[in-house]
Write a protein that holds these residues in place. Sequence first.
Motif, PDB file in Angstrom:
ATOM      1  N   ASN A  37       0.086   1.841  -6.194  1.00 56.12           N
ATOM      2  CA  ASN A  37       0.537   2.248  -4.858  1.00 56.12           C
ATOM      3  C   ASN A  37      -0.430   1.681  -3.813  1.00 56.12           C
ATOM      4  O   ASN A  37      -1.320   2.375  -3.308  1.00 56.12           O
ATOM      5  N   VAL A  38      -0.231   0.432  -3.494  1.00 55.02           N
ATOM      6  CA  VAL A  38      -1.153  -0.250  -2.581  1.00 55.02           C
ATOM      7  C   VAL A  38      -1.192   0.439  -1.223  1.00 55.02           C
ATOM      8  O   VAL A  38      -2.248   0.533  -0.587  1.00 55.02           O
ATOM      9  N   TRP A  39      -0.064   0.963  -0.759  1.00 57.76           N
ATOM     10  CA  TRP A  39      -0.019   1.615   0.547  1.00 57.76           C
ATOM     11  C   TRP A  39      -0.877   2.873   0.612  1.00 57.76           C
ATOM     12  O   TRP A  39      -1.203   3.360   1.684  1.00 57.76           O
ATOM     13  N   ALA A  40      -1.262   3.400  -0.548  1.00 53.40           N
ATOM     14  CA  ALA A  40      -2.049   4.631  -0.585  1.00 53.40           C
ATOM     15  C   ALA A  40      -3.538   4.368  -0.780  1.00 53.40           C
ATOM     16  O   ALA A  40      -4.309   5.321  -0.922  1.00 53.40           O
ATOM     17  N   GLU A  41      -3.963   3.093  -0.817  1.00 51.93           N
ATOM     18  CA  GLU A  41      -5.389   2.789  -0.942  1.00 51.93           C
ATOM     19  C   GLU A  41      -6.106   3.227   0.329  1.00 51.93           C
ATOM     20  O   GLU A  41      -5.871   2.668   1.402  1.00 51.93           O
ATOM     21  N   PRO A  42      -7.005   4.216   0.262  1.00 49.40           N
ATOM     22  CA  PRO A  42      -7.556   4.815   1.491  1.00 49.40           C
ATOM     23  C   PRO A  42      -8.400   3.866   2.326  1.00 49.40           C
ATOM     24  O   PRO A  42      -8.326   3.902   3.561  1.00 49.40           O
ATOM     25  N   ILE A  43      -9.202   3.019   1.696  1.00 49.07           N
ATOM     26  CA  ILE A  43     -10.047   2.109   2.477  1.00 49.07           C
ATOM     27  C   ILE A  43      -9.189   1.041   3.148  1.00 49.07           C
ATOM     28  O   ILE A  43      -9.382   0.706   4.319  1.00 49.07           O
ATOM     29  N   LEU A  44      -8.224   0.508   2.409  1.00 48.88           N
ATOM     30  CA  LEU A  44      -7.316  -0.482   2.985  1.00 48.88           C
ATOM     31  C   LEU A  44      -6.586   0.103   4.181  1.00 48.88           C
ATOM     32  O   LEU A  44      -6.466  -0.545   5.237  1.00 48.88           O
ATOM     33  N   ALA A  45      -6.088   1.334   4.053  1.00 47.26           N
ATOM     34  CA  ALA A  45      -5.324   1.964   5.125  1.00 47.26           C
ATOM     35  C   ALA A  45      -6.184   2.222   6.359  1.00 47.26           C
ATOM     36  O   ALA A  45      -5.671   2.227   7.483  1.00 47.26           O
ATOM     37  N   LYS A  46      -7.465   2.407   6.141  1.00 44.07           N
ATOM     38  CA  LYS A  46      -8.354   2.687   7.269  1.00 44.07           C
ATOM     39  C   LYS A  46      -8.596   1.453   8.132  1.00 44.07           C
ATOM     40  O   LYS A  46      -8.784   1.540   9.344  1.00 44.07           O
ATOM     41  N   TRP A  47      -8.588   0.276   7.507  1.00 41.58           N
ATOM     42  CA  TRP A  47      -9.020  -0.929   8.217  1.00 41.58           C
ATOM     43  C   TRP A  47      -7.921  -1.969   8.389  1.00 41.58           C
ATOM     44  O   TRP A  47      -8.191  -3.087   8.823  1.00 41.58           O
TER      45      TRP A  47
END
Length: 239
Positions: free
Chosen positions: A60-70
Amino acid sequence: MMNMTQIADGHTTVEHSLPVANIYDDVLQFWKGSGTAYTPTLVVAYGGPFGENYWYQHTNVWAEPILAKWTPRPLIDARSRRPVMNPPEEDNVINISKVAKQVSDLGIPVSIGAHGQREGLGAHWDIWMFAIGGMSNMESLKTGTINPARALGLDRELGSLEPGKLADLVVLDANPLENIRNSTSVSMTMAGGRLFDSNLQIVAGGQGGFKPFWFNEQAGGSYTAGTGVGLPKEAHSED
Protein backbone atom coordinates in the motif's frame (compact mmCIF):
# COMPACT_ATOMS: atom_id res chain seq x y z
CA MET A 1 26.18 -6.98 -26.72
CA MET A 2 26.44 -3.30 -25.88
CA ASN A 3 26.90 -4.04 -22.17
CA MET A 4 29.66 -6.57 -22.82
CA THR A 5 31.38 -4.04 -25.11
CA GLN A 6 31.19 -1.42 -22.34
CA ILE A 7 32.80 -3.85 -19.91
CA ALA A 8 35.53 -4.66 -22.44
CA ASP A 9 36.17 -0.96 -23.00
CA GLY A 10 36.76 -0.37 -19.30
CA HIS A 11 33.64 1.53 -18.30
CA THR A 12 33.66 2.00 -14.54
CA THR A 13 29.96 1.12 -14.18
CA VAL A 14 27.17 -0.44 -16.22
CA GLU A 15 23.88 1.30 -15.42
CA HIS A 16 20.51 -0.37 -16.07
CA SER A 17 20.04 -4.09 -16.09
CA LEU A 18 21.31 -6.53 -18.66
CA PRO A 19 18.38 -7.07 -21.07
CA VAL A 20 18.31 -10.86 -20.57
CA ALA A 21 16.62 -13.07 -18.01
CA ASN A 22 19.69 -15.22 -17.28
CA ILE A 23 23.47 -15.05 -17.63
CA TYR A 24 25.99 -17.89 -17.72
CA ASP A 25 29.64 -18.61 -16.92
CA ASP A 26 31.00 -16.84 -20.00
CA VAL A 27 29.51 -13.53 -18.86
CA LEU A 28 30.51 -14.06 -15.24
CA GLN A 29 34.13 -14.91 -16.08
CA PHE A 30 34.40 -11.96 -18.44
CA TRP A 31 32.85 -9.56 -15.93
CA LYS A 32 35.02 -10.73 -13.04
CA GLY A 33 38.15 -9.91 -15.01
CA SER A 34 37.05 -6.33 -15.60
CA GLY A 35 35.93 -5.07 -12.19
CA THR A 36 33.23 -2.94 -13.84
CA ALA A 37 30.58 -2.04 -11.23
CA TYR A 38 26.89 -2.83 -11.81
CA THR A 39 23.85 -0.64 -11.16
CA PRO A 40 20.89 -2.65 -12.47
CA THR A 41 18.28 -0.02 -11.52
CA LEU A 42 15.72 -2.56 -10.40
CA VAL A 43 12.86 -0.05 -10.23
CA VAL A 44 13.03 -0.17 -14.02
CA ALA A 45 14.48 -3.62 -14.93
CA TYR A 46 14.50 -4.42 -18.64
CA GLY A 47 12.60 -7.32 -20.19
CA GLY A 48 9.30 -7.05 -18.34
CA PRO A 49 7.15 -4.77 -16.14
CA PHE A 50 9.06 -2.10 -14.25
CA GLY A 51 10.27 -3.23 -10.84
CA GLU A 52 8.44 -0.19 -9.49
CA ASN A 53 5.16 -1.81 -10.50
CA TYR A 54 5.89 -4.78 -8.24
CA TRP A 55 5.61 -2.57 -5.16
CA TYR A 56 2.42 -0.84 -6.27
CA GLN A 57 0.90 -4.28 -6.72
CA HIS A 58 2.14 -5.85 -3.48
CA THR A 59 2.22 -2.95 -0.97
CA ASN A 60 0.00 0.00 0.00
CA VAL A 61 2.31 2.71 -1.28
CA TRP A 62 -0.26 5.43 -0.57
CA ALA A 63 -0.08 4.56 3.14
CA GLU A 64 3.71 4.98 3.49
CA PRO A 65 3.85 7.67 6.22
CA ILE A 66 7.18 9.29 5.30
CA LEU A 67 6.32 9.39 1.60
CA ALA A 68 2.93 10.95 2.38
CA LYS A 69 4.55 13.61 4.52
CA TRP A 70 6.91 14.87 1.84
CA THR A 71 5.06 14.25 -1.44
CA PRO A 72 1.82 15.84 -2.69
CA ARG A 73 -1.00 13.42 -2.02
CA PRO A 74 -2.52 13.60 -5.54
CA LEU A 75 0.79 12.46 -7.07
CA ILE A 76 0.93 9.43 -4.80
CA ASP A 77 -2.71 8.48 -5.21
CA ALA A 78 -2.72 8.79 -8.99
CA ARG A 79 0.08 6.26 -9.32
CA SER A 80 -0.54 3.86 -6.45
CA ARG A 81 -4.20 3.47 -5.57
CA ARG A 82 -5.19 1.82 -8.87
CA PRO A 83 -2.04 -0.06 -9.88
CA VAL A 84 -1.45 -2.05 -13.04
CA MET A 85 -1.59 -5.76 -12.15
CA ASN A 86 0.39 -8.56 -13.76
CA PRO A 87 0.76 -12.29 -13.03
CA PRO A 88 3.78 -13.26 -10.91
CA GLU A 89 5.42 -15.21 -13.74
CA GLU A 90 5.86 -11.89 -15.55
CA ASP A 91 7.77 -10.24 -12.67
CA ASN A 92 11.03 -10.27 -14.61
CA VAL A 93 12.60 -8.04 -11.95
CA ILE A 94 13.00 -11.20 -9.84
CA ASN A 95 15.27 -12.69 -12.52
CA ILE A 96 17.20 -9.44 -12.81
CA SER A 97 17.69 -9.43 -9.02
CA LYS A 98 19.03 -12.99 -9.10
CA VAL A 99 21.51 -12.02 -11.83
CA ALA A 100 22.63 -9.08 -9.69
CA LYS A 101 23.34 -11.52 -6.87
CA GLN A 102 25.50 -13.61 -9.22
CA VAL A 103 27.50 -10.53 -10.20
CA SER A 104 27.82 -9.44 -6.58
CA ASP A 105 29.23 -12.84 -5.64
CA LEU A 106 32.14 -12.12 -8.01
CA GLY A 107 33.21 -9.26 -5.74
CA ILE A 108 31.83 -6.65 -8.17
CA PRO A 109 30.20 -3.62 -6.48
CA VAL A 110 26.45 -3.82 -7.13
CA SER A 111 24.50 -0.66 -6.31
CA ILE A 112 20.98 0.70 -6.11
CA GLY A 113 19.78 2.92 -8.93
CA ALA A 114 16.45 4.36 -7.87
CA HIS A 115 16.09 6.37 -11.09
CA GLY A 116 14.54 9.32 -9.27
CA GLN A 117 11.28 7.43 -8.96
CA ARG A 118 8.87 7.62 -6.03
CA GLU A 119 10.65 10.36 -4.02
CA GLY A 120 13.21 8.37 -2.07
CA LEU A 121 11.12 5.27 -1.54
CA GLY A 122 12.46 3.88 -4.82
CA ALA A 123 15.92 3.56 -3.27
CA HIS A 124 14.47 1.31 -0.57
CA TRP A 125 12.60 -0.72 -3.19
CA ASP A 126 15.87 -1.40 -4.98
CA ILE A 127 17.45 -2.58 -1.72
CA TRP A 128 14.46 -4.82 -0.97
CA MET A 129 14.52 -6.34 -4.45
CA PHE A 130 18.17 -7.31 -4.07
CA ALA A 131 17.06 -9.28 -1.01
CA ILE A 132 14.28 -10.93 -3.03
CA GLY A 133 16.95 -11.94 -5.54
CA GLY A 134 18.94 -13.81 -2.91
CA MET A 135 21.24 -11.29 -1.25
CA SER A 136 21.40 -11.33 2.54
CA ASN A 137 19.99 -8.31 4.31
CA MET A 138 23.53 -7.06 4.97
CA GLU A 139 24.49 -7.51 1.31
CA SER A 140 21.34 -5.68 0.28
CA LEU A 141 22.09 -2.74 2.60
CA LYS A 142 25.57 -2.48 1.11
CA THR A 143 24.03 -1.79 -2.31
CA GLY A 144 22.89 1.57 -0.92
CA THR A 145 25.96 2.38 1.19
CA ILE A 146 29.52 1.10 0.72
CA ASN A 147 29.08 -0.45 -2.75
CA PRO A 148 28.24 2.77 -4.60
CA ALA A 149 31.00 4.54 -2.66
CA ARG A 150 33.46 1.91 -3.93
CA ALA A 151 32.17 2.22 -7.47
CA LEU A 152 32.66 5.99 -7.39
CA GLY A 153 36.07 5.80 -5.74
CA LEU A 154 34.75 7.59 -2.65
CA ASP A 155 34.89 4.75 -0.14
CA ARG A 156 37.60 6.51 1.86
CA GLU A 157 35.12 9.28 2.65
CA LEU A 158 31.66 7.70 2.36
CA GLY A 159 29.71 4.48 2.56
CA SER A 160 30.34 3.21 6.10
CA LEU A 161 30.72 4.51 9.63
CA GLU A 162 34.44 4.70 10.36
CA PRO A 163 36.78 7.23 11.99
CA GLY A 164 37.72 9.92 9.50
CA LYS A 165 34.74 9.45 7.20
CA LEU A 166 31.87 11.87 6.72
CA ALA A 167 29.20 11.07 9.28
CA ASP A 168 26.06 11.47 7.17
CA LEU A 169 23.65 8.75 8.33
CA VAL A 170 20.11 7.83 9.24
CA VAL A 171 18.79 6.58 12.57
CA LEU A 172 16.25 3.76 12.27
CA ASP A 173 13.58 2.65 14.72
CA ALA A 174 13.80 -1.00 13.62
CA ASN A 175 16.59 -3.33 12.53
CA PRO A 176 16.83 -3.95 8.75
CA LEU A 177 19.05 -6.96 9.41
CA GLU A 178 15.98 -8.64 10.91
CA ASN A 179 13.58 -7.42 8.20
CA ILE A 180 14.98 -5.57 5.21
CA ARG A 181 11.84 -3.47 4.94
CA ASN A 182 12.74 -1.85 8.24
CA SER A 183 15.09 0.34 6.19
CA THR A 184 12.22 2.84 5.88
CA SER A 185 11.82 3.24 9.66
CA VAL A 186 13.84 6.47 9.56
CA SER A 187 13.41 8.59 12.69
CA MET A 188 16.38 10.98 12.39
CA THR A 189 18.89 12.02 9.75
CA MET A 190 22.42 13.33 10.21
CA ALA A 191 23.70 15.50 7.33
CA GLY A 192 26.55 17.95 7.32
CA GLY A 193 26.98 17.75 11.10
CA ARG A 194 23.34 18.58 11.79
CA LEU A 195 20.85 16.09 13.25
CA PHE A 196 17.28 16.38 11.91
CA ASP A 197 14.16 14.81 13.38
CA SER A 198 11.43 13.21 11.27
CA ASN A 199 9.95 16.66 10.57
CA LEU A 200 13.36 17.89 9.34
CA GLN A 201 13.82 20.18 12.31
CA ILE A 202 17.37 20.42 13.67
CA VAL A 203 17.70 18.80 17.10
CA ALA A 204 21.52 18.93 17.37
CA GLY A 205 24.35 20.72 15.62
CA GLY A 206 22.44 23.91 14.91
CA GLN A 207 19.03 25.53 14.95
CA GLY A 208 16.05 25.80 12.67
CA GLY A 209 15.01 23.36 10.00
CA PHE A 210 12.89 23.06 6.91
CA LYS A 211 9.66 25.00 6.57
CA PRO A 212 6.50 23.12 5.51
CA PHE A 213 6.15 22.64 1.78
CA TRP A 214 3.30 24.34 -0.08
CA PHE A 215 1.29 21.12 -0.28
CA ASN A 216 1.50 20.62 3.51
CA GLU A 217 -0.34 23.90 4.01
CA GLN A 218 -2.86 24.08 1.16
CA ALA A 219 -6.20 22.30 1.36
CA GLY A 220 -6.24 18.87 -0.26
CA GLY A 221 -2.57 18.88 -1.09
CA SER A 222 -1.32 16.05 1.08
CA TYR A 223 -4.30 14.39 2.69
CA THR A 224 -6.62 11.61 1.56
CA ALA A 225 -10.02 11.74 3.25
CA GLY A 226 -10.68 8.98 5.71
CA THR A 227 -7.09 7.76 5.98
CA GLY A 228 -5.42 10.24 8.33
CA VAL A 229 -2.34 9.89 6.15
CA GLY A 230 -0.55 13.18 5.58
CA LEU A 231 -1.86 15.00 8.64
CA PRO A 232 -0.21 15.53 12.03
CA LYS A 233 -1.48 13.12 14.67
CA GLU A 234 -3.43 15.79 16.51
CA ALA A 235 -5.31 16.66 13.30
CA HIS A 236 -6.73 13.18 12.67
CA SER A 237 -10.49 13.05 12.97
CA GLU A 238 -13.53 11.53 11.36
CA ASP A 239 -15.01 14.97 10.57
